[in-house]
Design an enzyme around this catalytic site. Structure first.
Site, mmCIF file in Angstrom:
data_model
loop_
_atom_site.group_PDB
_atom_site.id
_atom_site.type_symbol
_atom_site.label_atom_id
_atom_site.label_comp_id
_atom_site.label_asym_id
_atom_site.label_seq_id
_atom_site.Cartn_x
_atom_site.Cartn_y
_atom_site.Cartn_z
ATOM 1 N N LYS A 122 0.827 -1.215 0.000
ATOM 2 C CA LYS A 122 0.000 0.000 0.000
ATOM 3 C C LYS A 122 0.857 1.259 0.000
ATOM 4 O O LYS A 122 0.483 2.263 -0.600
ATOM 5 C CB LYS A 122 -0.959 0.001 1.192
ATOM 6 C CG LYS A 122 -1.992 -1.111 1.103
ATOM 7 C CD LYS A 122 -3.412 -0.660 1.333
ATOM 8 C CE LYS A 122 -4.351 -1.729 0.811
ATOM 9 N NZ LYS A 122 -5.699 -1.665 1.307
ATOM 10 N N LYS A 204 -3.560 -10.442 -6.445
ATOM 11 C CA LYS A 204 -4.831 -10.618 -5.738
ATOM 12 C C LYS A 204 -5.926 -9.725 -6.329
ATOM 13 O O LYS A 204 -5.661 -8.578 -6.665
ATOM 14 C CB LYS A 204 -4.583 -10.244 -4.262
ATOM 15 C CG LYS A 204 -5.779 -10.326 -3.354
ATOM 16 C CD LYS A 204 -5.434 -9.840 -1.951
ATOM 17 C CE LYS A 204 -5.754 -8.371 -1.755
ATOM 18 N NZ LYS A 204 -6.639 -8.052 -0.641
ATOM 19 N N LYS A 207 -10.542 -4.703 -4.263
ATOM 20 C CA LYS A 207 -11.618 -3.765 -4.564
ATOM 21 C C LYS A 207 -11.121 -2.351 -4.848
ATOM 22 O O LYS A 207 -11.864 -1.541 -5.368
ATOM 23 C CB LYS A 207 -12.673 -3.778 -3.460
ATOM 24 C CG LYS A 207 -12.217 -3.329 -2.085
ATOM 25 C CD LYS A 207 -13.436 -3.196 -1.177
ATOM 26 C CE LYS A 207 -13.367 -4.066 0.068
ATOM 27 N NZ LYS A 207 -12.345 -3.669 1.039
HETATM 28 P P1 ATP Z 1 -8.476 -3.023 -0.444
HETATM 29 O O1 ATP Z 1 -8.235 -3.273 -1.903
HETATM 30 O O2 ATP Z 1 -9.233 -1.758 -0.172
HETATM 31 O O3 ATP Z 1 -7.278 -3.203 0.413
HETATM 32 P P2 ATP Z 1 -9.543 -5.689 -0.232
HETATM 33 O O4 ATP Z 1 -10.367 -5.987 -1.447
HETATM 34 O O5 ATP Z 1 -8.209 -6.308 -0.140
HETATM 35 O O6 ATP Z 1 -9.481 -4.130 0.011
HETATM 36 P P3 ATP Z 1 -10.382 -5.986 2.534
HETATM 37 O O7 ATP Z 1 -11.478 -5.162 3.070
HETATM 38 O O8 ATP Z 1 -9.016 -5.570 2.870
HETATM 39 O O9 ATP Z 1 -10.477 -6.113 0.950
HETATM 40 O O10 ATP Z 1 -10.631 -7.489 2.925
HETATM 41 C C1 ATP Z 1 -11.803 -8.051 3.414
HETATM 42 C C2 ATP Z 1 -11.664 -9.543 3.468
HETATM 43 O O11 ATP Z 1 -11.641 -10.098 2.160
HETATM 44 C C3 ATP Z 1 -10.375 -10.036 4.137
HETATM 45 O O12 ATP Z 1 -10.677 -11.168 4.939
HETATM 46 C C4 ATP Z 1 -9.493 -10.442 3.006
HETATM 47 O O13 ATP Z 1 -8.589 -11.454 3.352
HETATM 48 C C5 ATP Z 1 -10.514 -10.949 1.997
HETATM 49 N N1 ATP Z 1 -10.041 -10.811 0.643
HETATM 50 C C6 ATP Z 1 -9.738 -9.647 0.015
HETATM 51 N N2 ATP Z 1 -9.359 -9.870 -1.248
HETATM 52 C C7 ATP Z 1 -9.408 -11.222 -1.427
HETATM 53 C C8 ATP Z 1 -9.118 -12.079 -2.533
HETATM 54 N N3 ATP Z 1 -8.730 -11.599 -3.691
HETATM 55 N N4 ATP Z 1 -9.278 -13.414 -2.368
HETATM 56 C C9 ATP Z 1 -9.695 -13.923 -1.191
HETATM 57 N N5 ATP Z 1 -9.978 -13.169 -0.099
HETATM 58 C C10 ATP Z 1 -9.843 -11.833 -0.218
#
Ligand code: ATP
Ligand code: LTN
Length: 340
Positions: A122, A204, A207
């Site tokens: 990040k 990964k 969002k």
């Molecule tokens: P950001 O992009 O804003 O960091 P993010 O999409 O990574 O957000 P988070 O809110 O950080 O999402 O994560 C919420 C949950 O979703 C966490 O338990 C995280 O491990 C899971 N998660 C996020 N992205 C993935 C993915 N690509 N595959 C599986 N689990 C995920």
């Protein structure tokens, strides 16, 4: 002990997890975390937070952030979490998170935080805003978990490192003051713990990345079809699960498997000899079939803001009560002045 006390139901173990209202939820959030949230509601006391304090470690538009918190509450409920059985609340409504976080900051080493890969990612992505909150983000996450004496934390595999740090901090604190915190375990799915980007399948799905890299939980069927159709695969034309050499194809197979279409082996056998067009069409069908009921329920819930606000207010009161039990104990242990 009286008979009545004897018959008191056993205290259930506790589940805690959180999702940031930092964007539209993706299929990755759903498969890695959200879909597991409602599964264990009867065997565990479940607490699901909308972690808006974590979200502001990256700059957010205030009106949008507020709207997304409400939407996430509706998504939680639409995914099957029953707000009468489980707690759904906004992290910022429970000041104990920030208070415990400060104390735990004093039990966390700079070197530990410097090693966190999410921080490094990040910081590289937001080079113009490497704020202290981004750095101490995992400490706030540890506070979230430890505040409720959590036993189990359902998350995607990307959060494993943060969870291990949380356990280290808890053990360090317990080592000094006695058994104050329960040491939590992760609950990471076997298939789908890391859903990959549709455009760069070695990264990964996230969002906060561009739209075409993810399927959003609220995408309509045409958008889902278009995004999956354009998903990056490879040129050898063979449907085989091999994440190292065939990340795009393997990603689609794991998405299907995670959504209940069969084991990876079954899917490989079933689709052997078929083209990527078929693989993508099958994946699309699975995704649409999973998301349709959730979307219908979401639409119904989001229209009733008063109901959602009521759930958030009422559950925040319970969360505050539970959080304060741990917080008061911790404050006493570290030697904060007693309250009259
Ligand atoms: P950001 O992009 O804003 O960091 P993010 O999409 O990574 O957000 P988070 O809110 O950080 O999402 O994560 C919420 C949950 O979703 C966490 O338990 C995280 O491990 C899971 N998660 C996020 N992205 C993935 C993915 N690509 N595959 C599986 N689990 C995920
Ligand atoms: N850091 C998590 C979100 C999160 C979380 C938590 C997850 C914040 N606090 C407590 C589990 C338990 C993420 O997904 N990025």
């Amino acid at each position: 002990m009286s008979e009545v006390q004897n018959q008191k139901p056993e205290k259930k173990p506790i589940i805690f997890s959180g999702i940031q209202p930092s964007g539209t939820l993706t299929l990755g959030n759903y498969i890695g975390a959200l879909r597991n949230f409602s599964k264990l509601q009867d065997e565990y006391d479940c607490i699901y937070s909308i972690v808006d304090m974590h979200a502001i470690t990256v700059r957010q538009n205030p009106a949008e952030l507020r709207r997304r918190c409400m939407e996430l509450a509706a998504i939680y409920i639409a995914s099957g979490i029953d707000p009468k059985k489980s707690l759904i609340y906004c992290q910022s409504h429970v000041p104990g998170h920030a208070e415990l976080s400060w104390i735990l900051n004093c039990f966390t080493y700079m070197g530990e935080l410097q090693r966190m890969t999410q921080y490094k990612d990040k910081a590289a992505k937001h080079a113009d805003n490497i704020n202290a909150g981004l750095f101490t983000y995992p400490v706030l996450m540890a506070a979230d978990i430890l505040l409720y004496q959590t036993n189990l934390v359902p998350v995607g595999v990307d959060q494993k490192q943060h969870l291990e740090l949380c356990r280290d901090i808890a053990q360090r604190f317990n080592g000094v003051y006695g058994d104050v915190f329960t040491i939590p375990e992760g609950y990471i799915p076997k298939v789908g713990a890391k859903v990959m980007s549709l455009q760069e399948p070695t990264r990964k799905m996230s969002k906060s990345d561009p739209e075409d890299t993810y399927v959003a939980l609220l995408d309509d069927p045409d958008t889902i079809r278009r995004k999956i159709k354009r998903a990056v695969t490879d040129s050898d034309g063979e449907i085989r699960y091999d994440p190292e050499n065939k990340p795009g194809v393997s990603n689609l197979l794991s998405i299907m498997s995670a959504l209940g279409a069969g084991t990876l082996e079954e899917l490989q056998n079933e689709l052997a000899g078929q083209g990527y067009g078929t693989l993508k069409a099958r994946t699309t069908d699975c995704v649409i079939a999973t998301l349709e009921p959730l979307q219908a329920e979401f639409k119904r819930l989001i229209a009733d803001k008063a109901y959602l606000q009521g759930v958030l207010d009422e559950n925040a009161r319970t969360a505050n009560y539970l959080a304060n039990k741990t917080l008061r104990k911790v404050q006493k242990k570290v030697g904060f002045a007693s309250r009259g």
